[in-house]
Enzyme design. Structure first.
Site, PDB file in Angstrom:
ATOM      1  N   SER A 122     -84.532 -43.333  70.394  1.00 18.63           N
ATOM      2  CA  SER A 122     -83.259 -43.008  71.037  1.00 18.63           C
ATOM      3  C   SER A 122     -82.493 -41.911  70.284  1.00 18.63           C
ATOM      4  CB  SER A 122     -82.401 -44.270  71.094  1.00 18.63           C
ATOM      5  OG  SER A 122     -81.168 -43.973  71.693  1.00 18.63           O
ATOM      6  N   LYS A 132     -81.286 -41.964  75.393  1.00 15.23           N
ATOM      7  CA  LYS A 132     -80.050 -41.811  74.626  1.00 15.23           C
ATOM      8  C   LYS A 132     -79.195 -43.077  74.597  1.00 15.23           C
ATOM      9  CE  LYS A 132     -76.976 -38.084  75.647  1.00 15.23           C
ATOM     10  NZ  LYS A 132     -76.593 -37.562  74.363  1.00 15.23           N
ATOM     11  N   GLY A 133     -78.447 -43.262  73.546  1.00 21.62           N
ATOM     12  CA  GLY A 133     -77.542 -44.408  73.447  1.00 21.62           C
ATOM     13  C   GLY A 133     -76.538 -44.407  74.590  1.00 21.62           C
ATOM     14  N   ASN A 177     -77.142 -37.043  60.510  1.00 26.26           N
ATOM     15  CA  ASN A 177     -76.378 -36.805  61.736  1.00 26.26           C
ATOM     16  C   ASN A 177     -75.254 -37.813  61.845  1.00 26.26           C
ATOM     17  OD1 ASN A 177     -76.447 -38.621  64.395  1.00 26.26           O
ATOM     18  ND2 ASN A 177     -78.334 -39.016  63.222  1.00 26.26           N
ATOM     19  N   VAL A 213     -73.623 -37.910  65.172  1.00 27.17           N
ATOM     20  CA  VAL A 213     -73.307 -37.572  66.571  1.00 27.17           C
ATOM     21  C   VAL A 213     -72.296 -38.571  67.139  1.00 27.17           C
ATOM     22  CG1 VAL A 213     -74.266 -37.359  68.901  1.00 27.17           C
ATOM     23  CG2 VAL A 213     -75.501 -36.381  66.951  1.00 27.17           C
ATOM     24  N   CYS A 262     -75.735 -48.504  64.565  1.00 24.35           N
ATOM     25  CA  CYS A 262     -75.329 -47.091  64.476  1.00 24.35           C
ATOM     26  C   CYS A 262     -74.325 -46.917  63.341  1.00 24.35           C
ATOM     27  CB  CYS A 262     -74.712 -46.603  65.777  1.00 24.35           C
ATOM     28  SG  CYS A 262     -74.260 -44.865  65.648  1.00 24.35           S
ATOM     29  N   GLY A 316     -85.902 -38.909  59.287  1.00 26.74           N
ATOM     30  CA  GLY A 316     -86.983 -37.968  58.987  1.00 26.74           C
ATOM     31  C   GLY A 316     -87.877 -38.480  57.872  1.00 26.74           C
ATOM     32  N   GLY A 337     -89.207 -41.752  60.114  1.00 29.90           N
ATOM     33  CA  GLY A 337     -89.959 -40.695  59.449  1.00 29.90           C
ATOM     34  C   GLY A 337     -91.378 -40.474  59.943  1.00 29.90           C
ATOM     35  N   GLY A 358     -88.861 -40.210  66.085  1.00 31.74           N
ATOM     36  CA  GLY A 358     -87.514 -39.673  66.255  1.00 31.74           C
ATOM     37  C   GLY A 358     -87.403 -38.218  65.855  1.00 31.74           C
TER      38      GLY A 358
HETATM   39  C1  FMN Z   1     -79.578 -36.875  66.317  1.00 27.37           C
HETATM   40  C2  FMN Z   1     -79.889 -38.336  66.307  1.00 27.37           C
HETATM   41  C3  FMN Z   1     -79.281 -39.172  67.242  1.00 27.37           C
HETATM   42  C4  FMN Z   1     -79.559 -40.550  67.250  1.00 27.37           C
HETATM   43  N1  FMN Z   1     -78.983 -41.353  68.189  1.00 27.37           N
HETATM   44  C5  FMN Z   1     -79.313 -42.680  68.237  1.00 27.37           C
HETATM   45  C6  FMN Z   1     -78.793 -43.527  69.261  1.00 27.37           C
HETATM   46  O1  FMN Z   1     -78.049 -43.109  70.160  1.00 27.37           O
HETATM   47  N2  FMN Z   1     -79.133 -44.844  69.233  1.00 27.37           N
HETATM   48  C7  FMN Z   1     -79.978 -45.360  68.271  1.00 27.37           C
HETATM   49  O2  FMN Z   1     -80.270 -46.558  68.292  1.00 27.37           O
HETATM   50  N3  FMN Z   1     -80.510 -44.572  67.305  1.00 27.37           N
HETATM   51  C8  FMN Z   1     -80.193 -43.249  67.279  1.00 27.37           C
HETATM   52  N4  FMN Z   1     -80.738 -42.444  66.300  1.00 27.37           N
HETATM   53  C9  FMN Z   1     -81.661 -43.040  65.299  1.00 27.37           C
HETATM   54  C10 FMN Z   1     -83.125 -42.828  65.689  1.00 27.37           C
HETATM   55  O3  FMN Z   1     -83.426 -43.385  66.939  1.00 27.37           O
HETATM   56  C11 FMN Z   1     -84.068 -43.414  64.609  1.00 27.37           C
HETATM   57  O4  FMN Z   1     -83.793 -44.794  64.472  1.00 27.37           O
HETATM   58  C12 FMN Z   1     -83.890 -42.770  63.247  1.00 27.37           C
HETATM   59  O5  FMN Z   1     -83.650 -41.395  63.371  1.00 27.37           O
HETATM   60  C13 FMN Z   1     -85.105 -43.000  62.335  1.00 27.37           C
HETATM   61  O6  FMN Z   1     -86.297 -42.482  62.907  1.00 27.37           O
HETATM   62  P1  FMN Z   1     -86.853 -40.983  62.563  1.00 27.37           P
HETATM   63  O7  FMN Z   1     -86.852 -40.858  61.076  1.00 27.37           O
HETATM   64  O8  FMN Z   1     -88.203 -40.932  63.188  1.00 27.37           O
HETATM   65  O9  FMN Z   1     -85.892 -40.037  63.187  1.00 27.37           O
HETATM   66  C14 FMN Z   1     -80.458 -41.081  66.280  1.00 27.37           C
HETATM   67  C15 FMN Z   1     -81.078 -40.217  65.346  1.00 27.37           C
HETATM   68  C16 FMN Z   1     -80.810 -38.867  65.346  1.00 27.37           C
HETATM   69  C17 FMN Z   1     -81.496 -37.985  64.337  1.00 27.37           C
END
Ligand code: FMN
Length: 302
Positions: A21, A45-46, A69, A71, A130, A217, A244, A265
């Protein structure tokens, strides 16, 4: 070809790869880069009961092997989603899963109930983790009582597959996982972002508008992997691993640690087709190692 299909509660996934998401829009934005129906699911998206503007800019900062982030759940609210977005995504041939957030157990539950009515949304992922919103969000995910209260309220009004997304910003994530399992969660996904900070030394100020943000990441992968391993041993419900993941090798590590499925993500920002490549890489690895099914490697690490 090895069998890649897995089950998360009642939910059947054609393969264990989903997108996380907030990093993959509503999926449609990525349709030019990869076949959306090639992966096991898309977590959109959330979404919240009421529209949210999100936080002020700057709300992203690059870090070593990752990004921050804040956001802050910008979205147009659940009614807009049902009326305008759902008709555009409902026929994508994969599991379209909505990520739900809120500021009280009641508004999580109301938002979930409205999504329950949408035939082609087979599951929700409850974001109790969040770190970038003041009202609610992570506050619920960092205590067993808070997490239980949201899941209990939602479970009463939501009847399909309920995935609860856990926060890594806790002392013992297994306690939170057990408490949401006890309230009827069908699965847990982890991790959401880790709280972090960056400083601009010339301006002598914190970089992000609200001061802190969520780290994601490759930098977070070892932490995420450790937590997935611990949670998979602590609960009976299936675990979805993320944090990551950039390659098939990363994904296989999470599967071996006990995840039944994974989400990708931040890596989508670097390569919009990464999830298909990860799916193919998992398949190649399984074929190369004489495995008939992905299930043979789930949780093999003792
Ligand atoms: C720009 C951005 C927006 C995100 N928005 C949400 C969100 O709306 N709801 C949610 O549960 N996680 C959100 N996340 C978290 C990601 O879904 C994920 O849990 C987190 O980034 C770890 O995974 P990754 O390292 O593969 O990115 C967001 C992450 C990023 C980078």
């Amino acid at each position: 070809m090895a069998r890649l299909n897995v089950k998360i509660g009642e939910l059947s996934l054609k393969n264990p790869v989903m997108t996380a998401s907030g990093t993959f829009g509503y999926g449609l934005e990525f349709a030019d880069f990869m076949p959306l129906d090639g992966i096991g699911g898309i977590i959109v998206k959330g979404t919240t009961l009421k529209p949210r503007e999100g936080n002020d800019y700057p709300r992203m900062a690059e870090t070593a092997s990752g990004m921050l982030n804040c956001v802050g759940l910008q979205n147009k609210g659940v009614d807009y989603f049902c009326e305008h977005i759902y008709p555009q995504i409902k026929d994508i041939d994969t599991n379209m899963i909505v990520n739900v957030s809120g500021s009280s157990p009641e508004d999580y539950a109301e938002c979930a109930a409205r999504i329950d009515a949408l035939d082609k949304i087979p599951a929700i992922e409850l974001n109790i983790s969040c770190p970038n919103v003041k009202d609610g969000g992570m506050a619920f995910g960092v205590t067993c009582a808070g997490a239980s209260s949201v899941v209990k309220a939602v479970r009463e009004r939501y009847h399909k597959t309920l995935i609860v997304k856990l926060s890594p910003n806790v002392t013992d994530i297994t306690e939170i996982a057990r408490s949401v399992e006890a309230e009827g969660a069908d699965s847990v996904s982890l991790i959401n972002t880790l709280m972090g900070m960056a400083i601009d030394i010339e301006k002598r100020k914190r970089v992000l508008s609200i001061g802190t943000g969520g780290l994601s990441g490759p930098a977070v992968k070892p932490v995420a992997l450790r937590m997935v391993y611990q949670v998979a041993k602590a609960v009976k419900i299936p675990v979805i691993g993320l944090g990551g993941i950039c390659s098939a090798k990363d994904a296989i590590e999470f599967l071996m640690a006990g995840a039944t499925a994974i989400e990708i993500g931040t890596a989508n920002f670097l390569d919009p087709a990464v999830s298909i490549k990860v799916r193919d890489g998992i398949n190649d690895w399984l074929d190369g190692h004489g495995c008939q099914s992905v299930e043979e490697i789930i949780g093999v690490i003792s």
